[in-house]
Enzyme design. Structure first.
Site, PDB file in Angstrom:
ATOM      1  N   HIS B 109       0.806  -1.229   0.000  1.00 23.61           N
ATOM      2  CA  HIS B 109       0.000   0.000   0.000  1.00 23.61           C
ATOM      3  C   HIS B 109       0.840   1.282   0.000  1.00 23.61           C
ATOM      4  CE1 HIS B 109      -3.621  -2.207   0.094  1.00 23.61           C
ATOM      5  NE2 HIS B 109      -3.805  -2.351   1.385  1.00 23.61           N
ATOM      6  N   HIS B 180      -9.912   2.305   0.336  1.00 18.78           N
ATOM      7  CA  HIS B 180      -9.823   1.154   1.249  1.00 18.78           C
ATOM      8  C   HIS B 180     -10.887   1.192   2.348  1.00 18.78           C
ATOM      9  CE1 HIS B 180      -7.923  -2.115   3.432  1.00 18.78           C
ATOM     10  NE2 HIS B 180      -6.914  -2.154   2.587  1.00 18.78           N
ATOM     11  N   SER B 181     -12.147   1.430   1.980  1.00 20.99           N
ATOM     12  CA  SER B 181     -13.223   1.396   2.985  1.00 20.99           C
ATOM     13  C   SER B 181     -13.540  -0.037   3.396  1.00 20.99           C
ATOM     14  CB  SER B 181     -14.486   2.044   2.414  1.00 20.99           C
ATOM     15  OG  SER B 181     -14.311   3.442   2.333  1.00 20.99           O
ATOM     16  N   GLU B 314     -11.580  -3.501  -2.892  1.00 23.31           N
ATOM     17  CA  GLU B 314     -10.574  -2.553  -3.366  1.00 23.31           C
ATOM     18  C   GLU B 314     -10.375  -2.700  -4.867  1.00 23.31           C
ATOM     19  OE1 GLU B 314      -7.019  -3.182  -0.734  1.00 23.31           O
ATOM     20  OE2 GLU B 314      -8.464  -4.441   0.329  1.00 23.31           O
TER      21      GLU B 314
END
Lengths: 349, 349
Positions: B109, B180-181, B314
């Protein structure tokens, strides 16, 4: 270093010529301007005996009318299979092109009259370099765009035979070319033992399995612990002997599978073949992402040959990729040049 | 239609602002200009009750110092894992870039200080549109090239929240962004039942399995007859219950896998989620080729949460593709614009 030009046959009044390259090491390669076909590759064995290492026909009529197995042929506009002969291009996902269907439900090797059946213009450019040129018209075999094709064959004194295929289009289209020689480094003395006497390395950790129609459908699998593992040198027979328990070999009636080549630079080693008795070694280098290994599983359909009398190492794009967005693609756009490079290197152990 | 701006926190003297979108249907989405983080998504259930459907923190300090699970975050320069934090670009295959290694042996990430930890400039462009902008400097976290980033968030009255990420570089580089929820359409009332109460469709026939370090290594497998088959709606619990006999689920400690999305146009449905009790439905559309489904397998490490309290969808490029030439690539060249589009559509059954 020279190229000898001789008459090979006629189609009506049109002459078909054979061009024979020779180098200082004694290697000879013959190609004809029909299908840009490689008709002979003569190399020395470890005892300095010259012999032909590719399956071929003696007379032109066979090439003209009965080369159903693509002996030595230049293949396009799209090598290998396209599922159901259908595809759409990225610039218009809603328009479906329908190609000739000439292999079960699928399109194979460019269709009914592919690049293997064209007559090419020729020019001997340098003492060791032959240029063939041709055109595939807009709509030919169902493909969009007029494709201009150049084939450059060259033999050097390092025993390298290099093929460079370049193409350009005037509309977005597909382009995926290959050369379809069947090798038998025993020089065909005994067709029946080809598979057991050749050992093969392929520079690939992954391959694309086939659906029931012999067409890649989207999976990419590890070769490890399968009959497709040539990362250590293996005889073809050793791998084919697993056919009874391997569904993929059953589908292909042997090996007829695309490997995804490891690449570290523009041109990479794709495969290396050794034949023990003759001591002959063939290395194949390419800039292409894929290699189709085909073990001649239906060659008994050709008069004078038996199944598995030779094997093909077809450098190419990934088959059926236009129908599988996550595969490396083979679309060609106006203004771009498709450049396919393949090089055979001959030596002995 | 309006965007309300309120103070959310401070870093030293610098204010961090929260922007809350509201539409006619009553939906509210809040984002902050730190990490371009989505802090809340409030939607109506079938009984017209408004509640938040994403995992979040109440105070800024948590986001600033402890958002280790990337709650709601904008993620880049490269979402997901890069094996060993190493890669080479196609323009110079011999030069190896070394990125921060922050997840086992791998880069994850965007590294130690990724795009989830940047403070962005902001501009309310239209009554329903927020533009955030930022820069990632040449060499940041080991990546080459200065990347200019624009994030456009927009909520409309059709209950669609659209994210468009555009980026440009001054040197060849990588760019693979995501949002990225963690969703929980039950609105978190009971964290423990999230996996059994959500049913999920994913528009994918193939996924990329993981090596022992949770990184895709090159295979592409069919989802058919595996726990990764969401082509028919399945509860997350139903698929996770196969963990005992599925090596891939064991590696991920649950689902943490990239799906290869079916695509027929520029923007396609990636996933659809339904939660029965609330009647809430979420659809995710994107122009990206991949979707990472992560079932929050380590959320108990975050104070106040339990494992699998939420799940992530995602949208992204295929993880680790720069190390796997046969995957779709995420290289960005000077002169090109990377455009990532993701759209959430909220409704009820």
């Amino acid at each position: 270093m020279q190229i000898e030009q001789t008459l090979f046959g006629k189609i009506g009044e049109e002459s078909i010529w054979k061009f024979t390259f020779s180098n200082k090491k004694g290697t000879k390669v013959s190609v004809i301007n029909y299908g840009a076909i490689i008709t002979e590759i003569q190399t020395l064995d470890k005892q300095n005996q010259l012999a032909n290492i590719v399956l071929n026909f003696d007379d032109f009529t066979q090439y003209h009318l009965h080369n159903d197995a693509y002996f030595g042929a230049f293949v396009g506009r799209c090598a290998n299979r396209i599922a159901n002969g259908k595809f759409s291009l990225s610039n218009d996902p809603n328009h479906v092109y329908q190609l000739a269907v000439n292999n079960g439900p699928n399109h194979l090797h460019g269709g009914i009259k592919g690049f293997d059946k064209k007559i090419y213009q020729f020019q001997i450019q340098q003492p060791n370099q032959l240029i063939l040129t041709g055109v595939s018209e807009d709509g030919e075999e169902g493909y969009p765009g007029k494709l201009e094709i150049q084939i450059k064959y060259e033999l050097n004194d390092e025993n390298e035979f290099q093929m460079i295929f370049t193409s350009q289009t005037d509309k977005q289209t597909l382009c995926n070319l290959t050369s379809h020689s069947y090798f038998n480094l025993q020089t065909k003395k005994d067709f029946a033992t080809c598979m057991q006497d050749h050992s093969l390395f392929i520079n690939a950790d992954f391959y694309t399995p086939l659906d029931d129609t012999c067409c890649p459908y989207g999976e990419i699998l590890k070769v490890q612990n399968t009959p497709f593992d040539f990362t250590q040198q293996k005889t073809l027979q050793e791998q084919l002997s697993q056919q009874g328990k391997d569904n993929q070999l059953q589908i292909g009636n042997g090996l007829d599978h695309n490997f995804i080549l490891k690449r570290s630079g523009k041109i990479n080693l794709a495969a290396k073949v050794q034949e023990k008795a003759s001591g002959r070694v063939l290395e194949v280098y390419t800039n292409q992402p894929g290699l189709q290994l085909y073990t001649g599983n239906y060659l008994s359909q050709i008069k004078g040959f038996v199944d598995r009398a030779g094997f093909c190492l077809e450098t190419q794009g990934i088959p059926n990729s236009i129908n599988i967005p996550h595969f490396p693609q083979v679309e060609l756009l106006p203004g771009q040049t498709h450049e396919h490079i393949t090089l055979y290197k001959f030596s002995t152990i």
